[in-house]
Write a protein that holds these residues in place. Structure first.
Motif, mmCIF file in Angstrom:
data_model
loop_
_atom_site.group_PDB
_atom_site.id
_atom_site.type_symbol
_atom_site.label_atom_id
_atom_site.label_comp_id
_atom_site.label_asym_id
_atom_site.label_seq_id
_atom_site.Cartn_x
_atom_site.Cartn_y
_atom_site.Cartn_z
ATOM 1 N N SER A 41 0.843 -1.213 0.000
ATOM 2 C CA SER A 41 0.000 0.000 0.000
ATOM 3 C C SER A 41 0.866 1.245 0.000
ATOM 4 O O SER A 41 0.578 2.221 -0.699
ATOM 5 C CB SER A 41 -0.908 0.028 1.225
ATOM 6 O OG SER A 41 -1.781 -1.065 1.205
ATOM 7 N N ASP A 161 -5.767 -0.450 -4.721
ATOM 8 C CA ASP A 161 -5.206 -1.026 -3.499
ATOM 9 C C ASP A 161 -6.168 -2.065 -2.930
ATOM 10 O O ASP A 161 -7.140 -1.727 -2.262
ATOM 11 C CB ASP A 161 -4.933 0.067 -2.464
ATOM 12 C CG ASP A 161 -4.092 -0.456 -1.306
ATOM 13 O OD1 ASP A 161 -3.757 -1.659 -1.306
ATOM 14 O OD2 ASP A 161 -3.769 0.339 -0.396
ATOM 15 N N GLU A 162 -5.891 -3.316 -3.205
ATOM 16 C CA GLU A 162 -6.736 -4.421 -2.741
ATOM 17 C C GLU A 162 -8.220 -4.125 -2.931
ATOM 18 O O GLU A 162 -8.995 -4.113 -1.969
ATOM 19 C CB GLU A 162 -6.440 -4.721 -1.269
ATOM 20 C CG GLU A 162 -4.986 -5.100 -1.055
ATOM 21 C CD GLU A 162 -4.761 -5.798 0.273
ATOM 22 O OE1 GLU A 162 -5.712 -6.422 0.775
ATOM 23 O OE2 GLU A 162 -3.644 -5.723 0.789
#
Ligand SMILES: Nc1ncnc2c1ncn2[C@@H]1O[C@H](COP(=O)(O)OP(=O)(O)OP(=O)(O)O)[C@@H](O)[C@H]1O
Ligand SMILES: [Mg+2]
Lengths: 240, 221
Positions: A41, A161-162
């Motif tokens: 991240s 991000d995810e």
């Protein structure tokens, strides 16, 4: 499209990114994988300066954002970002979420912005939700709106991000399908993900991060078929 | 027990007038408090270091000393130091305005900081400028946290306003004392204005609940 050289990021004494270098060409899809806490991240957030890099250089979408004089807001307009927890604006309708930034930042008229927003909503399969508020949407629908909101700025590349980690399993596919579609359309994408299937199928290249270092980098076939490092092998054994 | 409310009858209009005096005073103090409080809150959240330090010190001082002391200081110290003979009304709204500014600045600061940090990041990632982000994204959401707490502050202020009777400002409380003194019976007029305070606070509480319910409803939409 992206050139990262010797990127370092520290939080106080904790060095989270320890000199990362990589290049991404236009149209490429990059999957960033690695164990929790490895700095994925943080790496992504350094690319649009949500985190201020401590050292190294980041050139992205034609901006050298590590240059003090860089127009960071102009750069961010070219860099779409999708968060794990969506971060839709709860007090605006879906249409409002999509039209706010194009009107405010790029000076589009309401009519222009709404027309584009409706096209995007159609593309992510949510035309009928234009006037709904985010609170009434499912997680998968929220994330598709978030993707559309980023696309409404017509960015040159997209950071994820995810994007599916906060979703119930049955909603993961609808979001991945939208992302696959986007990849096919030629969008440059950096995707931090735990979805190995997605990385294998869609990514042109996989970056494997561990303890703040870019430990391994290669095509999905190379990486998943024949990992070069022990750390990558250990990681893959655990997740596959 | 010999309660006798009949004697008080001629004084009732005089005491009822106190309602408007008190409400007017509370409204003006609140306005001053909200204005200065907003500025202080912005200092605390995004001001440069000296302004932030000033706002923090201001809040600490006004919340850390008795309100009645602040009131007395302003009422007595201003004439002594400057020779300007300050009226009770002016000292009362100054003391209450400055005091509630400290509390309101905390309410606003907390309300803004309670907005999910992701909202700021989402706006930044879209390239939204700071001012527009505050105005269009953060403050509308903070408002929902702020309004209920602000209603509480209004209620506190209404009750505390009785303190101004100590400097001779003819509010509800003071009028009860005046009436009590002139009919040599304190208990009845005090009970009477006590009831009025209670009714005022109940009305404000009901309004507060209504607002809260409406805010909740708009959350679900
Ligand atoms: N704002 C911050 N302040 C201090 N430390 C931080 C901050 N953000 C991240 N870290 C630390 O940096 C390290 C890397 O965090 P990061 O979130 O980048 O990992 P990640 O690879 O994304 O992990 P995950 O898979 O759990 O999301 C962690 O040790 C984390 O605790
Ligand atoms: Mg992460």
């Amino acid at each position: 499209m992206i050139s990262v050289k010797g990127l370092i990021k520290s939080f106080g004494d904790l060095e989270v990114l320890k000199g990362i270098s990589t290049e991404v060409a236009a149209g490429q899809v990059i999957a960033v994988i690695g164990p929790s806490g490895s700095g994925k991240s943080t790496f992504l957030r350094c690319l649009n300066k949500l985190e201020e890099p401590t050292g190294g250089t980041v050139e992205i979408a034609g901006f050298n954002i590590t240059d003090k004089k860089a127009d960071i807001r102009a750069a961010r307009q070219e860099i779409g970002m999708v968060f794990q927890h969506f971060h839709l604006f709860p007090h605006l309708t879906v249409l409002g979420n999509l039209t706010y930034a194009p009107m405010k930042v790029k000076g589009e008229t309401k009519a222009q912005a709404e027309e584009k927003a409706r096209t995007l909503l159609k593309r992510v399969g949510l035309s009928e939700k234009a006037d709904s508020y985010p609170a009434s949407l499912s997680g998968g629908q929220k994330q598709r709106v978030a993707i559309a909101r980023a696309l409404a700025m017509e960015p040159k590349l997209m950071l994820f991000d995810e994007p599916t980690s906060a979703l119930d399993p049955e909603m993961v596919k609808e979001v991945l399908d939208v992302m696959k579609d986007l990849a096919k359309s030629g969008m440059t994408m950096i995707v931090v993900t735990h979805e190995m299937g997605f990385a294998r199928e869609v990514a042109d290249r996989v970056l494997f991060l561990d303890q703040g270092k870019l430990v391994e980098e290669g095509t999905p076939d190379e990486f998943f078929g024949n990992p070069k490092t022990d750390r990558a092998r250990d990681f893959l054994e655990k997740v596959l | 027990m010999n309660l006798d409310f009949t004697q008080m009858t001629p004084y009732i209009p005089y005491m009822l007038e106190g309602i408007w005096v008190t409400l007017k005073f509370v409204a003006v103090a609140l306005l001053i408090g909200a204005l200065i409080g907003t500025i202080l809150a912005l200092f605390k959240i995004s001001g440069p270091a000296p302004l932030r330090a000033f706002a923090v010190a201001y809040t600490s001082i006004f919340r850390g000393t008795p309100l009645i002391l602040q009131l007395m200081l302003i009422y007595f110290a201003v004439p002594q130091l400057t020779g300007y003979d300050i009226t009770p009304f002016l000292s009362a709204i100054t003391a209450f305005g400055l005091n509630s500014a400290a509390y309101i600045s905390e309410i606003i600061r907390a309300g803004i900081q309670a907005v999910d940090k992701g909202q700021v990041e989402a706006a930044q990632a879209l390239g939204v400028p700071y001012r527009a982000m505050m105005k269009d994204i953060i403050l509308p959401q903070a408002f929902k946290n702020i309004l209920p707490a602000l209603m509480n502050e209004v209620i506190t202020l209404t009750k505390e306003s009785a303190l101004v009777s100590t400097i001779g400002y003819l509010d509800l409380m003071r009028r009860a004392q005046v009436v009590g003194a002139s009919m040599y019976r304190q208990f009845e007029p005090l009970l009477f204005v006590g009831l009025i305070y209670w009714v005022l606070v109940m009305i404000l509480t009901l309004i507060g609940r209504k607002i809260e319910r409406r805010l909740k409803a708009s959350d679900i939409r």
